[in-house]
Design a protein around this motif. Sequence first.
Motif, PDB file in Angstrom:
ATOM      1  N   GLY A  66      72.563  -1.074  42.433  1.00 53.21           N
ATOM      2  CA  GLY A  66      73.336  -2.117  43.076  1.00 53.21           C
ATOM      3  C   GLY A  66      72.464  -3.292  43.446  1.00 53.21           C
ATOM      4  O   GLY A  66      71.436  -3.113  44.124  1.00 53.21           O
ATOM      5  N   LEU A  67      72.836  -4.497  42.987  1.00 49.36           N
ATOM      6  CA  LEU A  67      72.062  -5.709  43.251  1.00 49.36           C
ATOM      7  C   LEU A  67      72.975  -6.755  43.876  1.00 49.36           C
ATOM      8  O   LEU A  67      74.176  -6.765  43.615  1.00 49.36           O
ATOM      9  N   ARG A  68      72.387  -7.651  44.670  1.00 48.64           N
ATOM     10  CA  ARG A  68      73.173  -8.716  45.296  1.00 48.64           C
ATOM     11  C   ARG A  68      72.539 -10.065  44.968  1.00 48.64           C
ATOM     12  O   ARG A  68      71.316 -10.220  45.070  1.00 48.64           O
ATOM     13  N   VAL A  69      73.376 -11.024  44.581  1.00 48.83           N
ATOM     14  CA  VAL A  69      72.910 -12.355  44.217  1.00 48.83           C
ATOM     15  C   VAL A  69      73.594 -13.376  45.110  1.00 48.83           C
ATOM     16  O   VAL A  69      74.831 -13.450  45.148  1.00 48.83           O
ATOM     17  N   THR A  84      75.065  -0.368  36.541  1.00 40.13           N
ATOM     18  CA  THR A  84      74.572  -1.321  37.537  1.00 40.13           C
ATOM     19  C   THR A  84      75.689  -2.269  37.959  1.00 40.13           C
ATOM     20  O   THR A  84      76.416  -2.798  37.110  1.00 40.13           O
ATOM     21  N   VAL A  85      75.796  -2.480  39.262  1.00 41.45           N
ATOM     22  CA  VAL A  85      76.735  -3.440  39.829  1.00 41.45           C
ATOM     23  C   VAL A  85      75.934  -4.607  40.404  1.00 41.45           C
ATOM     24  O   VAL A  85      75.004  -4.402  41.192  1.00 41.45           O
ATOM     25  N   ILE A  86      76.306  -5.839  39.979  1.00 45.00           N
ATOM     26  CA  ILE A  86      75.683  -7.052  40.514  1.00 45.00           C
ATOM     27  C   ILE A  86      76.734  -7.794  41.325  1.00 45.00           C
ATOM     28  O   ILE A  86      77.723  -8.283  40.785  1.00 45.00           O
ATOM     29  N   ASP A  87      76.530  -7.855  42.619  1.00 47.38           N
ATOM     30  CA  ASP A  87      77.471  -8.507  43.537  1.00 47.38           C
ATOM     31  C   ASP A  87      77.054  -9.971  43.679  1.00 47.38           C
ATOM     32  O   ASP A  87      76.010 -10.273  44.263  1.00 47.38           O
ATOM     33  N   VAL A  88      77.850 -10.899  43.117  1.00 51.38           N
ATOM     34  CA  VAL A  88      77.481 -12.311  43.052  1.00 51.38           C
ATOM     35  C   VAL A  88      78.405 -13.129  43.949  1.00 51.38           C
ATOM     36  O   VAL A  88      79.640 -13.097  43.779  1.00 51.38           O
ATOM     37  N   LEU A  89      77.836 -13.872  44.872  1.00 46.34           N
ATOM     38  CA  LEU A  89      78.630 -14.735  45.748  1.00 46.34           C
ATOM     39  C   LEU A  89      78.995 -16.009  44.983  1.00 46.34           C
ATOM     40  O   LEU A  89      78.116 -16.799  44.617  1.00 46.34           O
ATOM     41  N   VAL A  90      80.288 -16.214  44.758  1.00 41.47           N
ATOM     42  CA  VAL A  90      80.792 -17.330  43.961  1.00 41.47           C
ATOM     43  C   VAL A  90      81.592 -18.271  44.862  1.00 41.47           C
ATOM     44  O   VAL A  90      82.344 -17.827  45.746  1.00 41.47           O
TER      45      VAL A  90
END
Length: 586
Positions: free
Chosen positions: A528-531, A551-557
């Motif tokens: 799990g990754l956060r961007v 893999t999960v990439i949590d991206v703030l849009v």
Amino acid sequence: MKGAEIITEYLVREGVPYLVGTCGHGDLGLLDALYDRRGEIRTLSVHHESAAGFIADVYYRIRHRPLATFTSVGPGSANLPVALGSAFMDSSAFLAITGNVPTTQFNRSPFQETGRHFQADAPGVFRPYVKRSFQATRADQLPLMLRQAFATMLGGRPGPVHLDVPLDVFVETSEEPVPDPVLWRQGISRRSAAAAEDIARVLELLRGAERPVIVAGNGVQNAEAAEELAAFAATARIPVATSPLGKILGRLPAALNLGATGRNGTYQANRATRNADVILALGTRFDDRSTSSWLPGYTYRIPPTRLIQIDADPAELGHNYPATLGIAANPKDVLVQLRDSLGTVSDTHRWLDAIAAWTREWEQHVAPNRASDAAPLRPERVLAELRGALPQDGILLSDVGSHHNWIVQEWQPGGPGTLLQCWGFASMCFGMAGVLGARLAAPETPAVAVVGDGCFLMLPSVVATAVEYGLPAVWLVWNNGGYVSIRDQQRGYFGAGRELATSFRYDAGGGPYSADHAAMARSMGAEGLRVETPSDLAPALKTALNSGRPTVIDVLVEPEAVQPSSATWQLPPLQHPEPSFGWPDI
């Protein structure tokens, strides 16, 4: 053989590699038969039945080979139509096997029977979402039903088929022989060409055109005709627009590739199609979102534009626009006929020069945001980084939401089968679960699902399934704080501030709420990754694609990003919005 053994044997003979589903008492007999054939057909267990359907749907879209799903009686099978509808409306195929109550208990309201209006009525539940529904009440009916199910599923316009099997039919025996698919289907030609006089008429219309456009739909992908389309378009010097679902043309010369039409399409595609004098449409049904809801002059003007419509399904000819010439045929066969008979071509250089100018105008308008350093991230920057990280043959799956609109407008696919969407039924979680189907269908090809935060919360269990089976799927969570595509419609149709049940907020204080999607992934055994900033996205994508792990990439849009529009969409009787770019034509 027991009924379940007949089913398993037939699936093995058809070369079905996976059966995907969720257990229940209604399919116990089937699972017992599958136990004995574990080396020939693999059974995958998921944590929600709709996930099984999405996995099978995507597998077919990539390999053009069907899987089968298994679900139990009552609620287990009732979870499947959301995925069946996706496959049915986008012409994808799989066999949905549902367990049911024993025939000896029909009409007695046993546990989970759908029987208030008709006994064991799973077919009544499924009928709107499949090409055909079968219900076997004896084991000796199964061989014929299975043979007919596969013929129906794969013949003509592909689509899912349903086979309902009561519990006792799984375990009762029959002497009826299991059919050989090779004997029954190998000799049937799938070719469907046009009459010679129709080909001559098509070429006559195209040669007489000053502003011709080809419009390619999903039927081109289903016919595996992308190469034939690119070859004909390049030789004839005719530009190609696509329906949003038909975006497959990675190998087409850039000067001829206009992108998608409709409310989320490009300026050059919409302006070319609404100003064309002849349109050659291949495998597209002209639905509302690809046509600006059929409003004259926004995406199409048919008539006076003359329409040549080619489709494998005769029911689509003249369905939403009158056709000057409609031909029920396989687009691949027709494109070969056109190429072989082309001869002289019209001079389209002025038309292509005009389109090139429109393309430059559009690119000057949209390109700057692809390099934006704003945080939260601009949608265009997210997709530009993803396009740079994913190989050309990598597979992108779009789930349903505002991100889907941006993908239709911005994404450049690498070729057929590299951009997968749920279009007609717009089922949320198509990409969330479907990315597992992509990894099964093309295990050597990277696959990324772009999913909304709302979608991720609907079906996070697929991450656990990916971990269980070692499928290195990647999810990019488009975290913009709600069901933003619907929120924006509330604002547009009913006024600023009139929002309800579309943004994720704490009830007491009213502040924004966001789950920690990366932490959820880690709790299930995935990465799990956060961007939060643009500079972090490329390294996160590289890490995810190289990890070999789910893999999960949590991206703030940016939730307030407004997409430019060169067309429109109407929800009658509400007034449609006018395009925000290049409108009206000068």
